[in-house]
Design a protein around this motif. Sequence first.
Motif, PDB file in Angstrom:
ATOM      1  N   HIS A   1      48.388 -55.416  -9.348  1.00  0.00           N
ATOM      2  CA  HIS A   1      48.251 -54.997  -7.951  1.00  0.00           C
ATOM      3  C   HIS A   1      46.804 -54.707  -7.548  1.00  0.00           C
ATOM      4  O   HIS A   1      46.331 -55.261  -6.542  1.00  0.00           O
ATOM      5  CB  HIS A   1      49.180 -53.799  -7.711  1.00  0.00           C
ATOM      6  CG  HIS A   1      48.927 -53.001  -6.483  1.00  0.00           C
ATOM      7  ND1 HIS A   1      49.138 -53.507  -5.225  1.00  0.00           N
ATOM      8  CD2 HIS A   1      48.488 -51.735  -6.305  1.00  0.00           C
ATOM      9  CE1 HIS A   1      48.853 -52.578  -4.341  1.00  0.00           C
ATOM     10  NE2 HIS A   1      48.448 -51.493  -4.961  1.00  0.00           N
TER      11      HIS A   1
ATOM     12  N   LEU B   1      52.294 -56.498  -0.999  1.00  0.00           N
ATOM     13  CA  LEU B   1      53.640 -56.828  -1.482  1.00  0.00           C
ATOM     14  C   LEU B   1      53.861 -56.264  -2.879  1.00  0.00           C
ATOM     15  O   LEU B   1      54.877 -55.621  -3.152  1.00  0.00           O
ATOM     16  CB  LEU B   1      53.829 -58.350  -1.482  1.00  0.00           C
ATOM     17  CG  LEU B   1      55.142 -58.852  -2.075  1.00  0.00           C
ATOM     18  CD1 LEU B   1      56.305 -58.466  -1.182  1.00  0.00           C
ATOM     19  CD2 LEU B   1      55.120 -60.357  -2.270  1.00  0.00           C
TER      20      LEU B   1
ATOM     21  N   SER C   1      54.315 -52.596  -2.857  1.00  0.00           N
ATOM     22  CA  SER C   1      55.624 -52.223  -2.325  1.00  0.00           C
ATOM     23  C   SER C   1      56.722 -52.417  -3.356  1.00  0.00           C
ATOM     24  O   SER C   1      57.592 -51.574  -3.523  1.00  0.00           O
ATOM     25  CB  SER C   1      55.954 -53.087  -1.115  1.00  0.00           C
ATOM     26  OG  SER C   1      55.570 -52.438   0.037  1.00  0.00           O
ATOM     27  N   ILE C   2      56.662 -53.567  -4.038  1.00  0.00           N
ATOM     28  CA  ILE C   2      57.679 -53.839  -5.052  1.00  0.00           C
ATOM     29  C   ILE C   2      57.618 -52.770  -6.128  1.00  0.00           C
ATOM     30  O   ILE C   2      58.635 -52.222  -6.564  1.00  0.00           O
ATOM     31  CB  ILE C   2      57.467 -55.245  -5.672  1.00  0.00           C
ATOM     32  CG1 ILE C   2      57.732 -56.313  -4.632  1.00  0.00           C
ATOM     33  CG2 ILE C   2      58.369 -55.432  -6.861  1.00  0.00           C
ATOM     34  CD1 ILE C   2      57.483 -57.724  -5.121  1.00  0.00           C
TER      35      ILE C   2
ATOM     36  N   TYR D   1      59.088 -49.654  -4.975  1.00  0.00           N
ATOM     37  CA  TYR D   1      60.533 -49.799  -4.854  1.00  0.00           C
ATOM     38  C   TYR D   1      61.235 -49.495  -6.172  1.00  0.00           C
ATOM     39  O   TYR D   1      62.154 -48.708  -6.227  1.00  0.00           O
ATOM     40  CB  TYR D   1      60.865 -51.209  -4.380  1.00  0.00           C
ATOM     41  CG  TYR D   1      62.323 -51.551  -4.413  1.00  0.00           C
ATOM     42  CD1 TYR D   1      63.229 -50.850  -3.629  1.00  0.00           C
ATOM     43  CD2 TYR D   1      62.812 -52.573  -5.220  1.00  0.00           C
ATOM     44  CE1 TYR D   1      64.573 -51.165  -3.648  1.00  0.00           C
ATOM     45  CE2 TYR D   1      64.146 -52.892  -5.242  1.00  0.00           C
ATOM     46  CZ  TYR D   1      65.026 -52.179  -4.456  1.00  0.00           C
ATOM     47  OH  TYR D   1      66.359 -52.493  -4.477  1.00  0.00           O
TER      48      TYR D   1
ATOM     49  N   PHE E   1      60.651 -48.847   0.047  1.00  0.00           N
ATOM     50  CA  PHE E   1      59.561 -49.750  -0.307  1.00  0.00           C
ATOM     51  C   PHE E   1      58.344 -49.500   0.567  1.00  0.00           C
ATOM     52  O   PHE E   1      57.268 -49.994   0.309  1.00  0.00           O
ATOM     53  CB  PHE E   1      60.003 -51.202  -0.176  1.00  0.00           C
ATOM     54  CG  PHE E   1      60.542 -51.523   1.176  1.00  0.00           C
ATOM     55  CD1 PHE E   1      59.715 -52.065   2.137  1.00  0.00           C
ATOM     56  CD2 PHE E   1      61.868 -51.248   1.503  1.00  0.00           C
ATOM     57  CE1 PHE E   1      60.198 -52.340   3.398  1.00  0.00           C
ATOM     58  CE2 PHE E   1      62.350 -51.525   2.765  1.00  0.00           C
ATOM     59  CZ  PHE E   1      61.513 -52.058   3.716  1.00  0.00           C
TER      60      PHE E   1
ATOM     61  N   THR F   1      69.909 -57.347  -8.769  1.00  0.00           N
ATOM     62  CA  THR F   1      69.527 -58.039  -7.545  1.00  0.00           C
ATOM     63  C   THR F   1      70.382 -59.270  -7.330  1.00  0.00           C
ATOM     64  O   THR F   1      70.624 -60.024  -8.269  1.00  0.00           O
ATOM     65  CB  THR F   1      68.055 -58.475  -7.631  1.00  0.00           C
ATOM     66  OG1 THR F   1      67.279 -57.331  -7.894  1.00  0.00           O
ATOM     67  CG2 THR F   1      67.603 -59.103  -6.354  1.00  0.00           C
TER      68      THR F   1
ATOM     69  N   ILE G   1      66.088 -58.491  -1.452  1.00  0.00           N
ATOM     70  CA  ILE G   1      65.218 -59.528  -2.008  1.00  0.00           C
ATOM     71  C   ILE G   1      64.578 -60.359  -0.892  1.00  0.00           C
ATOM     72  O   ILE G   1      63.479 -60.900  -1.042  1.00  0.00           O
ATOM     73  CB  ILE G   1      65.994 -60.426  -2.992  1.00  0.00           C
ATOM     74  CG1 ILE G   1      64.990 -61.214  -3.833  1.00  0.00           C
ATOM     75  CG2 ILE G   1      66.971 -61.349  -2.286  1.00  0.00           C
ATOM     76  CD1 ILE G   1      65.581 -61.870  -5.016  1.00  0.00           C
TER      77      ILE G   1
ATOM     78  N   TRP H   1      61.091 -59.287   0.111  1.00  0.00           N
ATOM     79  CA  TRP H   1      59.999 -59.839  -0.722  1.00  0.00           C
ATOM     80  C   TRP H   1      59.798 -61.324  -0.411  1.00  0.00           C
ATOM     81  O   TRP H   1      58.672 -61.801  -0.283  1.00  0.00           O
ATOM     82  CB  TRP H   1      60.296 -59.673  -2.209  1.00  0.00           C
ATOM     83  CG  TRP H   1      60.859 -58.366  -2.643  1.00  0.00           C
ATOM     84  CD1 TRP H   1      61.913 -58.174  -3.500  1.00  0.00           C
ATOM     85  CD2 TRP H   1      60.412 -57.036  -2.293  1.00  0.00           C
ATOM     86  NE1 TRP H   1      62.153 -56.835  -3.673  1.00  0.00           N
ATOM     87  CE2 TRP H   1      61.259 -56.122  -2.955  1.00  0.00           C
ATOM     88  CE3 TRP H   1      59.415 -56.537  -1.474  1.00  0.00           C
ATOM     89  CZ2 TRP H   1      61.129 -54.750  -2.830  1.00  0.00           C
ATOM     90  CZ3 TRP H   1      59.280 -55.164  -1.345  1.00  0.00           C
ATOM     91  CH2 TRP H   1      60.121 -54.299  -2.015  1.00  0.00           C
TER      92      TRP H   1
ATOM     93  N   LEU I   1      56.468 -63.307   0.941  1.00  0.00           N
ATOM     94  CA  LEU I   1      55.915 -64.468   0.229  1.00  0.00           C
ATOM     95  C   LEU I   1      55.780 -65.659   1.171  1.00  0.00           C
ATOM     96  O   LEU I   1      54.777 -66.373   1.132  1.00  0.00           O
ATOM     97  CB  LEU I   1      56.819 -64.840  -0.946  1.00  0.00           C
ATOM     98  CG  LEU I   1      56.633 -63.988  -2.199  1.00  0.00           C
ATOM     99  CD1 LEU I   1      57.623 -64.405  -3.271  1.00  0.00           C
ATOM    100  CD2 LEU I   1      55.201 -64.115  -2.727  1.00  0.00           C
TER     101      LEU I   1
END
Lengths: 171, 624, 121
Positions: free
Chosen positions: B172, B223, B226-227, B230, B238, B571, B601, B604, B608
């Motif tokens: 990150h 992103l 955030s992931i 989460y 998130f 997930t 999902i 995310w 992307l």
Amino acid sequence: MKNKVIFFLISSFFIFIFFIFYKGLNQSNLYQPKSKVKNVPQFSIITFYEQKEIHSKNIFNQNKYYLLNIWASWCMPCRDEHPMLLNLSNNFEIEIIGMNYKDNFKNAKKFLDELGNPYTKILVDKDGTRSIELGAIGVPESFLIYKNDIVRKFIGPLNIEMIKEIEKIIQ
Amino acid sequence: MIYSEIGYYSLVIGLTISLPIFFFSIKNFRDNKILDYKIINFSFIQLLLVLTSFLGLVLSFIYSDFSNETVFNNSHTTKPLFYKISGTWGNHEGSLLLWLLVLNLFIFFFLITSKNLWKNYRILTVLFHQLIIIGFFIFLLDSSNPFNYIFPVPKEGLGLNPILQDPALAIHPPVLYLGYVGSSIIFSSVLAATSLNYVSKIWALHIKKWVLISWVFLTLGILLGSIWAYYELGWGGFWFWDPVENISLMPWLALTTLFHCILVLEKRSTLTSWVIILSITTFTLSMCGTFLVRSGILNSVHTFANDPERGLFILTFLFILIFISLFVFFVFHKTDKKSLISFSLVSKETSILINNWFMMYFLSVVLIGTIYPIFLDVISSEKISVGPPFYHKLMIPFLVPFLIFMAIGPQLRWIKSRLRGKIYLITLFIISISASFFVVKNLSYNFLINTVLIGSALYLFFVTIRDFFSKEFKNISQNLSHFGFSLLILSILFNNLFSNEIITNLKVGERFNNEKFQIVFKNLEKSEEKNYVTFKGYFTILESGKEDNLVPELRVYNQPNIVTSEADIKTSLLNDKFITMNTVQNEEYFNIRYQVKPLMIWIWISVLLISFGGILSLFNRNRV
Amino acid sequence: MRIFRFLFVLFLMCNSNFAIADDNKMQNKIAKNLRCLICQGQSVYDSDSEFAISVKLVIQNKLSEGLTEEQIYELLIKKYGDWISYNPKFRGNTYFLWLLPLLIFLFGGAIIFRKVIRIEK
């Protein structure tokens, strides 16, 4: 000309921001919330040994100083402040009321048997909601109370300066 | 030992390299020839030296050299190799060194990719960029030296905070920094271009690439963060409107605005002042973010170094840069006649202006919400908290027209456009609103705002989907990003509306029942890992006949001694099943939190898609 | 012009309270809007600290006693100060906080309006 005025305005704006940030830097970001709770709030609570229900307004109503101390057997700093509480209760005209925070009876009793009991009365706050009523944020925390008025609040373990302050207020 | 020494001295030599760069740049600026190759060579040498220094730190981490203070504070021999390496930038000193490395890397790439541009512009960009580089060199060597020596050498390090020991968080920071630092190139370049009155079509075409590069990295960096939040912070959220998150969002908003605005500059050679201001703002916000994060002035979940002295340095440096740019802007920038051109009401320019307008509004909400508490505290020593309700109240109503304009804008032409022949825009609007009404009403959430919000997001969704198949319309990268954005908003909305959650206390062997779920706490197992002890809870969830097994963990790390709760997440394309467990003080019960989060999902995936749109337009030379 | 009216109505709606039947949802909503005072930037909802657990319990108790959302915020602000609430009140010191972004929005709108309208004249 117009440009110069704008330049000047923007510059002073940024200087102002700089100044604020600069002052903000030197302030501690450890913050103790300011409670507006001035009197002992009304709630009923169970006592530790007798397991009797008692109302908060009947606990601190006499003409003397009380120290309400929130503690728990699992809280390490409580162990450190404990001798000071014993000392205070032996030598001064003050009634120390304990509030056992989210504890179980066995451990709490063991704690008192081991280290001594400075409290004239112990209340049980099993779920922590009574401490919220008082505006406390955790253990240990102590309130100096006089005739149902909260005179002073100490967040965290008591230290020698705080004890001295208490002694001064009492006298 | 030796690696630290090498690292330190190459850093010192690296700083001195700035001298010849300055010397040759100024010399080269005056004569009339092409760019002096010495500038590129010295830039390359500087890059190599910083790289050596960085590798020195990485090696110190790999070999657990505890005579190095940074390594001692942030590493431990039992840590896995991967996290030893990522520990290099998981701390204040190392991350600054990484920042410096990226600064050097980018200016080097800038030099070798800008061959077709005017020599003086390139030189001046290098000079402005050197100012930033020197600032960081001094900052590193003066108050954040990553190579401080401790004696006697400790036997063991203090370890890295276990919540940072995570693959997403390991990459990150570098990704985010590529985004932040990319904005530094835009900054130096815009200052150079302004000084030389070079803000033009050619310049726009050239700088657009850099804007896109940093935008893509920033998007991906946010992103990843955030992931990580989460699944690692175990809250199931998130985005928390935490100051540190806001700080990465602000440059992103500014960059997005800048990108759209540069399109106008490129096509119509106007809005120059606005482009300049935005470029400066973007970098200022990145630096301001660094300042706010590194100085410990904010109260946030992510705590970093808390050192007023360092804060003061960045603050001073930041304001020097601000004043340099103010000076350059007011002295050199001439408003040309073209700025008097006005736009037709129905045109792409106007819709981009509207985009800018809303983006700037969102930016101001985030900025004011983040720094207002600091101001209030200093001026009236009153403490307030500004959190999600503030941002939601001020932003959500504005999101609706924003989404609608986002759908309509790309349909319009440059200069002047007609709405005739665009009946599908109205048809799709009616369809979206009724579809949204149907969804919201059917599920007894009878809120008008939700209908309107979902409706406008659906509208963007439909319009962009239609564009994928439209023949006259071939801007695939823009289309993809806008489509991704509609998907993002939709997923977030559905995720919020239809989440289900159960919080309960359970003992091993107990079960929880309600009309929808049954949660069984089957078993608890203890096992020892390399640097932690783990307690695994085995849970079975029964939901409408389906059975899921989830295994959340409680980890007790030994160095430093911290308990973390690891969520287990199942997930699927439809929803995420998310479970965490936590200890309850003095009880044999565990606090269990089980959440079903629909379309997780897709949040995310849509981000992307948004960044993929950016990447596509990087490789698309003809159109953006 | 219609857009502005639309915006205005939306804005009003966002600020009014919706009645959520589900008590549990309400409890979570309140907890999300409160800062956990002993944590680093976490909300009461997100935290599992002793303090946060107790506050959640207090919210639950007060809700079953029949207090409204606003009354619970008031109660906790009285006990812990404004710092606990993530939703800053609109008064005195926070007028600027709430109005400044809106002013910026209006200002930006005015600039664009000028830019677009000039040629139409």
